[in-house]
Design an enzyme around this catalytic site. Structure first.
Site, PDB file in Angstrom:
ATOM      1  N   ASP A 226       9.378  -5.961 -46.288  1.00 17.43           N
ATOM      2  CA  ASP A 226      10.613  -5.192 -46.176  1.00 17.43           C
ATOM      3  C   ASP A 226      11.714  -6.185 -45.805  1.00 17.43           C
ATOM      4  OD1 ASP A 226      12.772  -3.609 -45.541  1.00 17.43           O
ATOM      5  OD2 ASP A 226      11.627  -2.119 -44.433  1.00 17.43           O
ATOM      6  N   HIS A 227      12.486  -6.609 -46.805  1.00 23.12           N
ATOM      7  CA  HIS A 227      13.434  -7.704 -46.557  1.00 23.12           C
ATOM      8  C   HIS A 227      14.527  -7.322 -45.565  1.00 23.12           C
ATOM      9  CE1 HIS A 227      15.613  -5.507 -49.755  1.00 23.12           C
ATOM     10  NE2 HIS A 227      16.690  -6.005 -49.196  1.00 23.12           N
TER      11      HIS A 227
ATOM     12  N   HIS B  29      13.423   1.074 -45.684  1.00 22.34           N
ATOM     13  CA  HIS B  29      14.358   0.246 -44.917  1.00 22.34           C
ATOM     14  C   HIS B  29      14.956   0.976 -43.711  1.00 22.34           C
ATOM     15  CE1 HIS B  29      13.799  -2.470 -48.130  1.00 22.34           C
ATOM     16  NE2 HIS B  29      14.710  -1.990 -48.939  1.00 22.34           N
TER      17      HIS B  29
END
Length: 510
Positions: A198-199, A261
């Site tokens: 999950d950037h 996110h």
């Protein structure tokens, strides 16, 4: 700014170097590898943060030589890296550890060739049998790759070495497919081998949430229902679907942004103090608070969630088409390009404090932030004029584009009379520390090499996220256009989202 002139950098720790390893990028000729992965790895190599002998093996269906791969990735680094172009010496050193293997994604023979290549790299470059398999592929290929890694024996760690797998979102299309994917993964890999990426969690401000809360004595005493009125978590984009209409039709804003996110950000803001900074200690607390989020009953979705879809409008001085006019989008599409949800957490810390999540495309500006609004003072002493009815205190954690923190306070204007105005105390990473913040993929790739899973999503968190979102998605799927609110591109979304806030609250104008 030079190190000796910046006291904030003077105490910076020397960066550790991970153990020797090789990374296999499945789908190396795709967009993600070219735009993000290889530029990130090059930046790490340039800063001498990769281990000696570090190697990249690209794997895809297309016939290609090692030299052709190196040329392709040189062009990608020139185009997409956020730093200066590589010198000849820098690129030659980096490219010497780049190799290619061609094969189908479910072909045992191709994986046998890959195993031979990795064994040769171990012998020639000293990568010690340590492997990272990065699945930079469409979701439909994830299962076949996992199964074939298992059948070929590549998924197993050899004595004295380790093997890890990195999986990109989407992690399922719904709760059922997420569970099916997790079960499929668990047949081949142990959970501690799996890194679900999950950037967003690798952004500096997101990482700083834990430090802000638990390294500063002034915040934790007021981080609760007695002092906080509500929390807003926003991810706003000015872009549309950018030629990915086919993908977005099956995704939408909830699957694309909120289920992963923004829910992760909520968990970091709301969690209890961990017992340590170990990955599982932090992730345990994130899961606990996620489990405490009150599920939205199907018959109450319209009172707690709003979906919208953009129509034609002006963004950045340019006329843009509506979503239904985009390539690959159905002219009768009911896919949401905007979603706002109100959640409440049923525990002692947060009971009665609403958490508002929103994300949308074709909004007024690109921005992502967490805004914690505190309650008003119990008695207003300073009300000489209407202007003195100042705004409540607010802590804003800016995630992008300018990472940093803002604290809003009330202050007296200069002069004899007492008049108040809201003022901001600002902190920005770039200006305060005078160094380039690592890109999200740089941090995540390095953490995977170290075996630090703190910023990666665990299986139980994935399934909790889908459990919370499915009543909303199912209700919308059954409703057709009935509760789909249209908004003009270049605005802040549908008016119905403002009504979601309730009396006395409003979305921030970022």
């Amino acid at each position: 700014m030079a190190n000796d002139l910046n006291p904030l950098r003077a105490e910076a720790h020397v960066e550790r170097t991970p153990p020797p390893c090789a990374i296999v990028i499945f789908g190396v000729s795709g967009d993600l590898a070219k735009r993000k992965l290889v530029p990130a790895l090059f930046n790490l190599a340039r800063e001498r943060r990769l281990p000696g002998g570090f190697s990249i093996v690209g794997y895809s269906r297309s016939p290609m030589s090692d030299e052709a791969l190196r040329s392709l990735m040189y062009d990608a680094v020139i185009r997409f890296s956020n730093t200066s172009p590589p010198t000849t010496a820098e690129w030659d050193s980096f490219a010497a550890g780049m190799f290619y293997c061609q094969g189908e994604y479910d072909d045992i023979a191709g994986y046998a060739r890959l195993a031979e290549r990795l064994a040769a790299i171990d012998a020639e470059r000293g990568t010690s049998g340590n492997r990272i398999f990065y699945l930079s592929t469409p979701p439909a290929l994830v299962g076949p790759i996992i199964d074939t890694l298992g059948a070929s024996g590549l998924a197993q760690s050899r004595p004295g070495s380790w093997t890890r797998i990195v999986i990109e979102k989407p992690l399922g299309y719904d709760l059922a497919t997420a569970r099916e994917l997790n079960t499929r993964i668990s047949r081949i890999f142990q959970e501690d081998q799996v890194y679900r990426i999950d950037h967003y969690r690798a952004k500096e401000t997101v990482q700083n949430i834990v430090a802000l809360r638990f390294a500063n004595g002034i915040f934790e005493p007021v981080w609760n229902r007695r002092y906080i009125d509500h929390v807003q978590i926003t991810a706003a984009e000015t872009v549309g679907v950018e030629g990915r209409g086919g993908y977005y039709e099956s995704a939408g804003a909830v699957r694309d942004m909120l289920q992963n996110h923004l829910l992760q950000l909520l968990a970091l803001v709301g969690m209890e103090p961990p017992t340590s900074l170990d990955a599982d200690a932090i992730r345990d607390e994130a899961v606990k608070v996620a489990k405490a989020i009150r599920p939205i009953p199907p018959d109450e979705v319209d009172a707690h969630a709003v979906r919208g879809q953009y129509t034609a409008g002006w963004v950045g001085g340019k006329m843009v088409p509506g979503y239904r006019e985009e390539e690959g989008v159905s002219p009768n599409s009911t896919t949401e390009t905007y979603a706002a949800i109100r959640f409440e957490i049923d525990n002692w810390r947060w009971a009665g404090v609403p958490f508002f999540l929103r994300s949308g495309k074709r909004l007024t500006k690109r921005a992502a932030e967490i805004a914690v609004q505190f309650r008003q003072v119990p008695m207003r002493l300073f009300t000489t004029t209407e202007a003195d009815l100042h705004e409540p205190n607010l802590l804003v954690m800016k995630i992008q584009p300018d990472e940093g923190l803002t604290l809003r306070l009330a202050a007296k204007l200069p002069g004899h009379a007492i008049h108040l105005r809201s003022v901001n105390m600002e902190f920005r990473y770039g200006t305060s520390f005078g160094i380039r913040s690592s890109e999200a993929y740089e941090r995540l790739l390095l953490d995977c090499m170290f075996g630090d899973a703190t910023l990666f999503t665990r299986r139980d968190m994935v399934e909790i996220g889908w459990t919370l979102m499915m009543p909303i998605l199912d209700h919308w799927a059954a409703s057709g256009e009935r509760n789909l609110h249209f908004y003009e591109a270049g605005t802040w979304g549908p008016e119905a989202a403002n009504q979601l806030m309730g009396e006395g609250r409003a979305w921030r104008r970022l």
